[in-house]
Write an enzyme that holds these catalytic residues in place. Structure first.
Site, mmCIF file in Angstrom:
data_model
loop_
_atom_site.group_PDB
_atom_site.id
_atom_site.type_symbol
_atom_site.label_atom_id
_atom_site.label_comp_id
_atom_site.label_asym_id
_atom_site.label_seq_id
_atom_site.Cartn_x
_atom_site.Cartn_y
_atom_site.Cartn_z
ATOM 1 N N GLY A 226 -4.311 45.049 -13.421
ATOM 2 C CA GLY A 226 -5.114 43.919 -13.082
ATOM 3 C C GLY A 226 -4.915 43.394 -11.194
ATOM 4 O O GLY A 226 -5.088 44.043 -10.366
ATOM 5 N N GLY A 229 -1.967 43.985 -9.189
ATOM 6 C CA GLY A 229 -1.883 46.066 -8.181
ATOM 7 C C GLY A 229 -1.595 46.726 -10.254
ATOM 8 O O GLY A 229 -2.334 46.639 -10.701
ATOM 9 N N GLY A 255 -9.986 49.982 -14.639
ATOM 10 C CA GLY A 255 -9.064 50.608 -15.693
ATOM 11 C C GLY A 255 -9.614 52.632 -15.355
ATOM 12 O O GLY A 255 -8.856 53.357 -14.915
ATOM 13 N N ASP A 256 -10.373 52.474 -15.602
ATOM 14 C CA ASP A 256 -11.466 53.773 -15.237
ATOM 15 C C ASP A 256 -11.295 54.145 -14.637
ATOM 16 O O ASP A 256 -10.622 55.183 -13.798
ATOM 17 C CB ASP A 256 -12.561 53.714 -16.254
ATOM 18 C CG ASP A 256 -12.061 53.718 -17.451
ATOM 19 O OD1 ASP A 256 -11.733 53.286 -18.214
ATOM 20 O OD2 ASP A 256 -13.597 52.768 -18.443
#
Length: 316
Positions: A226, A229, A255-256
């Site tokens: 998140g 880093g 995240g993707d």
């Protein structure tokens, strides 16, 4: 080329609220947006926006809203017929960047459809640099299905981004079916190692956990943390990247996007530190965009990402 599998795709609808979400209240939307969704589809969207070749593999029927949306977005895709309609995932976005997701379960897939998806992946894998297995599985599918796919795709580099039962099933088979790249967040890293998700937001702790997975056969672990880093670990060491300062607007697809940034850098021949740098640049850019919008290269600033090699390596 990067091939992605989204076994449980969706239409992602984002409603941006004009005030903080309150249970039981009537809210007014400022904007509503709709995009083709599912984690693998998101990876393909980011890869295509960067001008790289990608094919998204997913269940669906020609003429349905999701394939039409992929065609409109210029995303090459291969469909395996589905017996049910695509699910709709709803995101409620607040102005401070807080997002609340409500995900439908998705249509079921029988053994014949699962075999068709696997065969399609095998065919495309012959010309792919990476195959990405990403997201949840439809209701009723064996949680170990991703494990069987990793075995079938030997000879092609495979990246996996999943959680809960499919992730735990994969962890139990690392000695026989470890992916070349695993992309957990802190909570998923805790599912794999039994640690505390909050403790694993610390880069040193995340690096230790990631290196433990590498020691069990995983090629590399990209752990996204998140706003803290991300950490990358492989057989040669571990690296930590700090996220640039942004104004968060939505975490959907961050995240993707980080996974796509990593793979794009790998395709360009980058070393581990630069692959991590691009992963964080793309993930941060996604978080700074509204709703389910995903970043193109113009949204990213890899130069603003600081990467540190962890020396000495965190003790296992």
């Amino acid at each position: 080329m990067i091939v992605t599998l989204t076994a449980n795709p969706s239409i992602d609808r984002t409603v941006t609220l004009s005030e903080p979400l309150r249970r039981g209240a009537v809210h007014r939307a400022t904007t509503v947006s709709t995009h083709p969704g599912g984690k693998g589809v998101n990876v393909s969207r980011v890869v295509a926006a960067a001008g790289a070749a990608t094919v998204a593999v997913l269940p669906g029927n020609a003429g349905d809203p999701l394939p039409r949306a992929l065609t409109d977005a210029g995303i090459d895709h291969r469909l395996v017929p589905s017996d049910g309609p695509v699910r709709v995932n709803l995101t409620l976005a607040e102005l401070d960047g807080t997002t609340t997701k409500i995900n439908e379960p998705g249509a079921t897939l029988d053994a014949e459809r699962l075999d068709e998806l696997a065969a399609t992946l095998e065919t495309l894998a012959g010309t792919a640099e990476w195959v990405v297995l990403s997201g949840s599985l439809p209701p009723g599918v064996d949680p170990a299905w991703y494990v069987s796919l990793v075995r079938r795709l030997r000879g092609t580099r495979v990246a996996v981004d999943t959680s809960d039962a499919p992730l735990r099933a994969m962890a139990g088979e690392f000695d026989r079916a470890a992916p070349d790249l695993l992309k957990p967040n802190a909570e998923e890293l805790a599912q794999l190692t039994g640690g505390d998700p909050h403790a694993l937001e610390d880069p040193a702790a995340a690096a230790r956990a990631a290196l433990a997975l590498v020691s069990r056969g995983v090629g590399a672990v990209l752990a996204t943390l998140g706003g803290a880093g991300a950490v990358l670990a492989d057989a040669h060491g571990a690296w930590y990247a700090t996220a640039p300062a942004i104004t968060p607007r939505s975490t959907v697809g961050a995240g993707d996007s980080a996974l796509a940034g990593y793979l794009l850098a790998d395709l360009a021949g980058a070393g581990p530190a630069d692959r991590l740098r691009h992963a964080v640049a793309y993930g941060s850019a996604a978080a700074a965009l509204p709703g389910t919008e995903l970043p193109a290269p113009r949204h990213t600033d890899p130069g603003a990402v600081s990467v540190t090699a962890l020396h000495p390596l965190p003790h296992l």
